[in-house]
Scaffold this active site. Structure first.
Site, PDB file in Angstrom:
ATOM      1  N   VAL A  60      49.752  25.355  43.156  1.00  0.00           N
ATOM      2  CA  VAL A  60      49.263  26.306  44.161  1.00  0.00           C
ATOM      3  C   VAL A  60      47.735  26.419  44.174  1.00  0.00           C
ATOM      4  O   VAL A  60      47.170  26.944  45.131  1.00  0.00           O
ATOM      5  CB  VAL A  60      49.893  27.720  43.989  1.00  0.00           C
ATOM      6  N   TYR A 154      43.786  38.095  34.278  1.00  0.00           N
ATOM      7  CA  TYR A 154      45.083  38.362  34.934  1.00  0.00           C
ATOM      8  C   TYR A 154      45.002  39.661  35.736  1.00  0.00           C
ATOM      9  O   TYR A 154      45.386  39.712  36.910  1.00  0.00           O
ATOM     10  CB  TYR A 154      46.180  38.446  33.867  1.00  0.00           C
ATOM     11  N   ALA A 156      42.382  41.279  36.872  1.00  0.00           N
ATOM     12  CA  ALA A 156      41.483  41.152  38.029  1.00  0.00           C
ATOM     13  C   ALA A 156      42.156  40.348  39.144  1.00  0.00           C
ATOM     14  O   ALA A 156      42.028  40.668  40.333  1.00  0.00           O
ATOM     15  CB  ALA A 156      40.179  40.485  37.597  1.00  0.00           C
ATOM     16  N   LYS A 158      45.308  40.150  39.868  1.00  0.00           N
ATOM     17  CA  LYS A 158      46.366  40.904  40.545  1.00  0.00           C
ATOM     18  C   LYS A 158      45.763  41.980  41.462  1.00  0.00           C
ATOM     19  O   LYS A 158      46.324  42.297  42.514  1.00  0.00           O
ATOM     20  CB  LYS A 158      47.334  41.501  39.527  1.00  0.00           C
TER      21      LYS A 158
END
Ligand SMILES: NC(=O)c1ccc[n+]([C@@H]2O[C@H](COP(=O)([O-])OP(=O)(O)OC[C@H]3O[C@@H](n4cnc5c(N)ncnc54)[C@H](O)[C@@H]3O)[C@@H](O)[C@H]2O)c1
Length: 256
Positions: A60, A154, A156, A158
C-alpha cells in the site's frame, strides 16, 4: 439475502488479523472481495476461504502497486463499491519519541499514512464512476487518547488517518461517497499480540484501562466495518466510528 449483495469490496491487509475475518464475512454477506496484502501466500489462503474472492499482492506504500490492485479488481468484477483501507503496521522499533529513529518513523508513516492516502487517491475515482460508495479507513483509539506506552509514529499516523477521512467525507458527500474512520480499541490480533509477547505485565498494563476488562475479538470490529460497508449506514459519513468497548469514555474503570 446478504447485507452486501452485489458489492465489490477491496480490502487491504486482508491476509491476516481483522482484514482476513472481514474478507470471509463480507463474501458470506454477498460481496465480491479483492483480498489484497503484501503477503502473497497468506492472501491466497485467505481468498481460498472466502466465497467469492481473489488474492492480490499489494504494497500500500507504493503507488503503482495500489493502482494495479484497483485495476485488477475493477477488471475482474466490473467496478468497485467499497474501499476497506485496513493495512497497517506497528513495528517494535516504533517506541517513545526519545528512542524512535527517523527510519522507524518513516517506515510506519509510509504504510499507515501514505498507504491510506494512496488507497483513497486511486480508489475513490472508481467509486465516483459507480455514482457512490463507501470508504472505511482504519484508524485507532490512539488517534483520540494518549498512551504512556508510546508508539509515537503509529499514534501520529492514526491521527492523520482520522483527519484525512473526515476531510474526504466532507469533500465527496454530494457525489455519494461516504468516508468514515473506523477506530478500534485494542483487538486480539497478531499486531497486538506481538507487542505483548509472553509478557503478562505488558498485557495487564493495558487491560486495566479497558472498562470491559478484555480486548475486542476481531469479529466485534469487523461487524462494525460490515455496517459501514453496507447501505444500512447510508447517513453515516465523516464519522470517528469508535469500537472500543468504552475505552475513550473512561476515567476510572471497574475493579475486578
Ligand atoms: N489490533 C489492534 O489492537 C488494533 C487496534 C486499533 C487499530 N488497529 C488497526 O487495524 C488494522 C488491522 O490490524 P490487525 O490488528 O488486523 O493487524 P495484523 O498485523 O494482524 O494484519 C495486518 C495485515 O496487513 C498486512 N500488511 C502489512 N503491511 C502491508 C503493506 N505495506 N501493504 C499491504 N498489506 C500490508 C499484513 O501482511 C497483515 O496481513 C491496522 O490498520 C491496525 O493499525 C489494530
Amino acid at each position: 439475502m446478504g447485507r452486501l449483495d452485489g458489492k465489490v469490496v477491496v480490502i487491504t491487509g486482508a491476509a491476516g488479523g481483522m482484514g482476513r475475518d472481514a474478507a470471509i464475512l463480507f463474501s458470506e454477506e454477498g460481496a465480491s472481495v479483492c483480498v489484497a496484502d503484501v503477503d502473497r501466500e497468506a492472501a491466497e489462503q485467505a481468498a481460498g476461504e472466502a466465497r467469492d474472492a481473489f488474492p492480490r499482492q499489494v504494497d500500500v506504500a507504493d503507488a503503482d502497486s495500489v493502482r494495479g490492485m484497483y485495476a485488477a479488481a475493477a477488471e475482474r468484477y466490473g467496478g468497485i463499491d467499497v474501499l476497506y483501507n485496513n493495512a497497517g503496521i506497528s513495528p517494535a522499533d516504533d517506541d517513545s519519541i526519545l528512542e524512535t529513529g527517523e527510519e522507524a518513523w518513516e517506515h510506519v508513516q509510509a504504510v499507515n499514512t501514505k498507504g491510506v492516502y494512496l488507497c483513497c487517491k486511486y480508489g475513490i475515482p472508481y467509486l465516483l464512476e459507480r455514482g457512490g460508495g463507501s470508504v472505511i479507513n482504519v484508524a485507532s483509539f490512539v488517534a483520540l487518547v494518549g498512551a504512556a506506552t508510546s508508539q509515537i509514529s503509529y499514534t501520529a499516523s492514526k491521527g492523520a488517518v482520522l483527519s484525512m477521512s473526515r476531510e474526504l467525507g466532507v469533500q465527496f458527500a454530494r457525489q455519494g461517497v461516504r468516508v468514515n474512520a473506523l477506530c478500534p480499541g485494542p483487538v486480539e490480533t497478531p499486531l497486538l499480540l506481538r507487542i505483548f509477547g509472553d509478557d503478562p505485565a505488558a498485557y495487564e498494563r493495558r487491560r486495566v484501562h479497558l472498562p470491559m476488562g478484555r480486548l475486542a475479538k476481531p469479529r466485534e470490529v469487523v461487524n462494525a466495518a460490515l455496517f459501514l460497508a453496507s447501505d444500512e449506514s447510508s447517513y453515516v459519513n465523516g464519522a470517528t466510528f469508535l469500537v472500543d468497548g468504552g475505552l475513550t469514555a473512561a476515567y476510572v474503570t471497574p475493579e475486578d
